[in-house]
Each structure stands twice: as C-alpha cells, then as structure tokens.
Design a protein around this motif. Structure first.
Motif, PDB file in Angstrom:
ATOM      1  N   GLU A  55       0.833  -1.192   0.000  1.00 23.21           N
ATOM      2  CA  GLU A  55       0.000   0.000   0.000  1.00 23.21           C
ATOM      3  C   GLU A  55       0.874   1.250   0.000  1.00 23.21           C
ATOM      4  O   GLU A  55       2.014   1.223   0.431  1.00 23.21           O
ATOM      5  CB  GLU A  55      -0.956   0.013   1.191  1.00 23.21           C
ATOM      6  N   VAL A  56       0.319   2.335  -0.520  1.00 23.16           N
ATOM      7  CA  VAL A  56       1.051   3.599  -0.579  1.00 23.16           C
ATOM      8  C   VAL A  56       0.689   4.422   0.649  1.00 23.16           C
ATOM      9  O   VAL A  56      -0.477   4.800   0.826  1.00 23.16           O
ATOM     10  CB  VAL A  56       0.732   4.371  -1.876  1.00 23.16           C
ATOM     11  N   THR A  57       1.688   4.664   1.500  1.00 25.60           N
ATOM     12  CA  THR A  57       1.500   5.431   2.728  1.00 25.60           C
ATOM     13  C   THR A  57       2.655   6.423   2.870  1.00 25.60           C
ATOM     14  O   THR A  57       3.568   6.444   2.044  1.00 25.60           O
ATOM     15  CB  THR A  57       1.459   4.507   3.958  1.00 25.60           C
ATOM     16  N   ILE A  58       2.619   7.185   3.943  1.00 25.39           N
ATOM     17  CA  ILE A  58       3.675   8.159   4.191  1.00 25.39           C
ATOM     18  C   ILE A  58       5.022   7.469   4.435  1.00 25.39           C
ATOM     19  O   ILE A  58       6.071   8.066   4.192  1.00 25.39           O
ATOM     20  CB  ILE A  58       3.297   9.107   5.359  1.00 25.39           C
ATOM     21  N   THR A  59       5.002   6.207   4.849  1.00 27.48           N
ATOM     22  CA  THR A  59       6.270   5.494   5.047  1.00 27.48           C
ATOM     23  C   THR A  59       7.000   5.274   3.722  1.00 27.48           C
ATOM     24  O   THR A  59       8.221   5.138   3.710  1.00 27.48           O
ATOM     25  CB  THR A  59       6.057   4.141   5.761  1.00 27.48           C
ATOM     26  N   ASP A  60       6.268   5.278   2.616  1.00 25.25           N
ATOM     27  CA  ASP A  60       6.912   5.159   1.310  1.00 25.25           C
ATOM     28  C   ASP A  60       7.695   6.431   0.983  1.00 25.25           C
ATOM     29  O   ASP A  60       8.826   6.368   0.501  1.00 25.25           O
ATOM     30  CB  ASP A  60       5.876   4.862   0.221  1.00 25.25           C
ATOM     31  N   ALA A  61       7.102   7.585   1.255  1.00 22.23           N
ATOM     32  CA  ALA A  61       7.811   8.854   1.051  1.00 22.23           C
ATOM     33  C   ALA A  61       9.026   8.920   1.975  1.00 22.23           C
ATOM     34  O   ALA A  61      10.111   9.365   1.566  1.00 22.23           O
ATOM     35  CB  ALA A  61       6.881  10.032   1.304  1.00 22.23           C
ATOM     36  N   THR A  62       8.868   8.449   3.207  1.00 27.06           N
ATOM     37  CA  THR A  62       9.984   8.445   4.151  1.00 27.06           C
ATOM     38  C   THR A  62      11.086   7.502   3.685  1.00 27.06           C
ATOM     39  O   THR A  62      12.278   7.820   3.798  1.00 27.06           O
ATOM     40  CB  THR A  62       9.495   8.023   5.552  1.00 27.06           C
ATOM     41  N   ALA A  63      10.716   6.356   3.117  1.00 22.96           N
ATOM     42  CA  ALA A  63      11.714   5.410   2.611  1.00 22.96           C
ATOM     43  C   ALA A  63      12.524   6.029   1.471  1.00 22.96           C
ATOM     44  O   ALA A  63      13.739   5.832   1.370  1.00 22.96           O
ATOM     45  CB  ALA A  63      11.038   4.122   2.146  1.00 22.96           C
ATOM     46  N   ILE A  64      11.866   6.802   0.613  1.00 20.49           N
ATOM     47  CA  ILE A  64      12.573   7.486  -0.475  1.00 20.49           C
ATOM     48  C   ILE A  64      13.543   8.508   0.100  1.00 20.49           C
ATOM     49  O   ILE A  64      14.709   8.576  -0.303  1.00 20.49           O
ATOM     50  CB  ILE A  64      11.574   8.160  -1.442  1.00 20.49           C
ATOM     51  N   GLN A  65      13.077   9.289   1.068  1.00 19.51           N
ATOM     52  CA  GLN A  65      13.935  10.299   1.687  1.00 19.51           C
ATOM     53  C   GLN A  65      15.141   9.646   2.369  1.00 19.51           C
ATOM     54  O   GLN A  65      16.265  10.142   2.259  1.00 19.51           O
ATOM     55  CB  GLN A  65      13.131  11.126   2.698  1.00 19.51           C
ATOM     56  N   ARG A  66      14.910   8.537   3.062  1.00 18.68           N
ATOM     57  CA  ARG A  66      16.014   7.840   3.737  1.00 18.68           C
ATOM     58  C   ARG A  66      17.020   7.302   2.721  1.00 18.68           C
ATOM     59  O   ARG A  66      18.223   7.386   2.924  1.00 18.68           O
ATOM     60  CB  ARG A  66      15.471   6.695   4.596  1.00 18.68           C
ATOM     61  N   ASP A  92      11.614   9.661 -13.964  1.00 18.05           N
ATOM     62  CA  ASP A  92      12.824  10.392 -14.353  1.00 18.05           C
ATOM     63  C   ASP A  92      14.002  10.103 -13.433  1.00 18.05           C
ATOM     64  O   ASP A  92      14.913  10.908 -13.304  1.00 18.05           O
ATOM     65  CB  ASP A  92      12.552  11.899 -14.421  1.00 18.05           C
ATOM     66  N   GLY A  93      13.993   8.957 -12.794  1.00 19.60           N
ATOM     67  CA  GLY A  93      15.051   8.604 -11.849  1.00 19.60           C
ATOM     68  C   GLY A  93      14.623   8.992 -10.443  1.00 19.60           C
ATOM     69  O   GLY A  93      13.788   9.877 -10.248  1.00 19.60           O
ATOM     70  N   LEU A  94      15.190   8.324  -9.466  1.00 18.36           N
ATOM     71  CA  LEU A  94      14.807   8.555  -8.073  1.00 18.36           C
ATOM     72  C   LEU A  94      15.338   9.896  -7.596  1.00 18.36           C
ATOM     73  O   LEU A  94      16.538  10.163  -7.674  1.00 18.36           O
ATOM     74  CB  LEU A  94      15.343   7.417  -7.201  1.00 18.36           C
ATOM     75  N   ASN A  95      14.436  10.765  -7.141  1.00 16.81           N
ATOM     76  CA  ASN A  95      14.827  12.049  -6.561  1.00 16.81           C
ATOM     77  C   ASN A  95      13.753  12.482  -5.563  1.00 16.81           C
ATOM     78  O   ASN A  95      12.751  11.797  -5.372  1.00 16.81           O
ATOM     79  CB  ASN A  95      15.061  13.110  -7.650  1.00 16.81           C
ATOM     80  N   ILE A  96      13.972  13.621  -4.938  1.00 15.51           N
ATOM     81  CA  ILE A  96      13.070  14.077  -3.878  1.00 15.51           C
ATOM     82  C   ILE A  96      11.656  14.364  -4.388  1.00 15.51           C
ATOM     83  O   ILE A  96      10.690  14.301  -3.628  1.00 15.51           O
ATOM     84  CB  ILE A  96      13.664  15.307  -3.139  1.00 15.51           C
ATOM     85  N   MET A  97      11.522  14.629  -5.688  1.00 13.46           N
ATOM     86  CA  MET A  97      10.192  14.878  -6.235  1.00 13.46           C
ATOM     87  C   MET A  97       9.303  13.633  -6.165  1.00 13.46           C
ATOM     88  O   MET A  97       8.078  13.748  -6.099  1.00 13.46           O
ATOM     89  CB  MET A  97      10.286  15.385  -7.678  1.00 13.46           C
ATOM     90  N   ASP A  98       9.911  12.451  -6.164  1.00 13.21           N
ATOM     91  CA  ASP A  98       9.114  11.233  -6.026  1.00 13.21           C
ATOM     92  C   ASP A  98       8.439  11.200  -4.651  1.00 13.21           C
ATOM     93  O   ASP A  98       7.253  10.888  -4.546  1.00 13.21           O
ATOM     94  CB  ASP A  98       9.994  10.002  -6.249  1.00 13.21           C
ATOM     95  N   ALA A  99       9.188  11.536  -3.600  1.00 11.96           N
ATOM     96  CA  ALA A  99       8.609  11.595  -2.250  1.00 11.96           C
ATOM     97  C   ALA A  99       7.549  12.690  -2.181  1.00 11.96           C
ATOM     98  O   ALA A  99       6.468  12.483  -1.606  1.00 11.96           O
ATOM     99  CB  ALA A  99       9.706  11.848  -1.219  1.00 11.96           C
ATOM    100  N   THR A 100       7.827  13.827  -2.792  1.00 12.39           N
ATOM    101  CA  THR A 100       6.870  14.939  -2.797  1.00 12.39           C
ATOM    102  C   THR A 100       5.589  14.560  -3.524  1.00 12.39           C
ATOM    103  O   THR A 100       4.485  14.874  -3.067  1.00 12.39           O
ATOM    104  CB  THR A 100       7.501  16.188  -3.452  1.00 12.39           C
ATOM    105  N   ASN A 101       5.716  13.866  -4.659  1.00  8.07           N
ATOM    106  CA  ASN A 101       4.524  13.447  -5.406  1.00  8.07           C
ATOM    107  C   ASN A 101       3.683  12.459  -4.614  1.00  8.07           C
ATOM    108  O   ASN A 101       2.444  12.500  -4.680  1.00  8.07           O
ATOM    109  CB  ASN A 101       4.924  12.863  -6.755  1.00  8.07           C
TER     110      ASN A 101
END
Length: 126
Positions: free
Chosen positions: A40-51, A71-80
């Motif tokens: 499932e998509v949750t805030i922990t996914d955004a946190t995992a990207i940031q980590r 477009d490759g892994l970057n902070i915009m993925d967590a933001t999206n």
C-alpha cells in the motif's frame, strides 16, 4: 533468556533479508509509489525514499516502484507521494498496479508492407 533473545534477533534478521529480496523478485508487476513493498502507498513510502536519498539504511526498498514520475529517483518522487496522500491530483497514477512485460516473451508485431524507397507516392485523381 539469552537464547530467546538470540533466536529473536536471528528471526528479525531473516525477516529483513526476505523483505529485501521479495520486492526485487516481483518484477512482473508492482504498485506505483509503494517504495517499501508492503502493498500500500503510505507516508512510510515517502519516508523510505527520503532515507534512501540521504543514504540512510532502509529495511526494504523497491526503486522501480519509488520512481513515480519515471525520471530517476529524486526528492520529487517523495513529494509526489505526499501530494497524492494529501488529495492533490494524481498525475503520475500513484497507487495503481504497473505490469512490466517479460523481456523473454516475444512481442507481437504487425508486418509492415515493404515499399521501394524510390517509388513515388500515389496521388488520387480528383
């Protein structure tokens, strides 16, 4: 008591190892935005990207699912992902299943008619 603690530690290590392997082996389909592979998509996914971007070890991480905009892994993925969770427009189809075709399976092709490169185009008479 020490033995119980040791068994618990071994079980935790095994669970982490298995969780790191499972998302990689399930390459035929994945949930876009599910960076931690829990289904499932949750805030922990955004946190995992940031980590991951900060090079902090993460128990499990599935980069293909984390790269929501392609477009490759970057902070915009967590933001999206955060924008999706906040109810903004779902431009990148986050939380939808993506099926990746098996590269070993031949894709159907439509035969194209061969044409002489020097042939002039046919112009219909009016």
């Amino acid at each position: 008591m020490k033995r119980l603690g040791l068994i618990g530690l071994v079980l935790i290590c095994l669970m982490i190892a298995v969780s790191m392997i499972l998302p990689v082996s399930a390459a035929s389909s994945y949930l876009r935005g599910d960076a931690d592979g829990d289904g499932e998509v949750t805030i922990t996914d955004a946190t995992a990207i940031q980590r991951t971007l900060a090079e902090i070890p993460t128990a499990s991480f599935f980069e293909k699912a984390a790269d929501v905009d392609g477009d490759g892994l970057n902070i915009m993925d967590a933001t999206n992902i955060q924008r999706y969770l906040a109810g903004f427009e779902n431009t990148y189809h986050i939380d939808e299943m993506v099926t990746v075709p098996d590269p070993t399976t031949p894709q159907p092709t439509t035969p194209q008619p061969t044409r002489d490169p020097y042939e002039l185009p046919v112009v219909p008479k009016s």
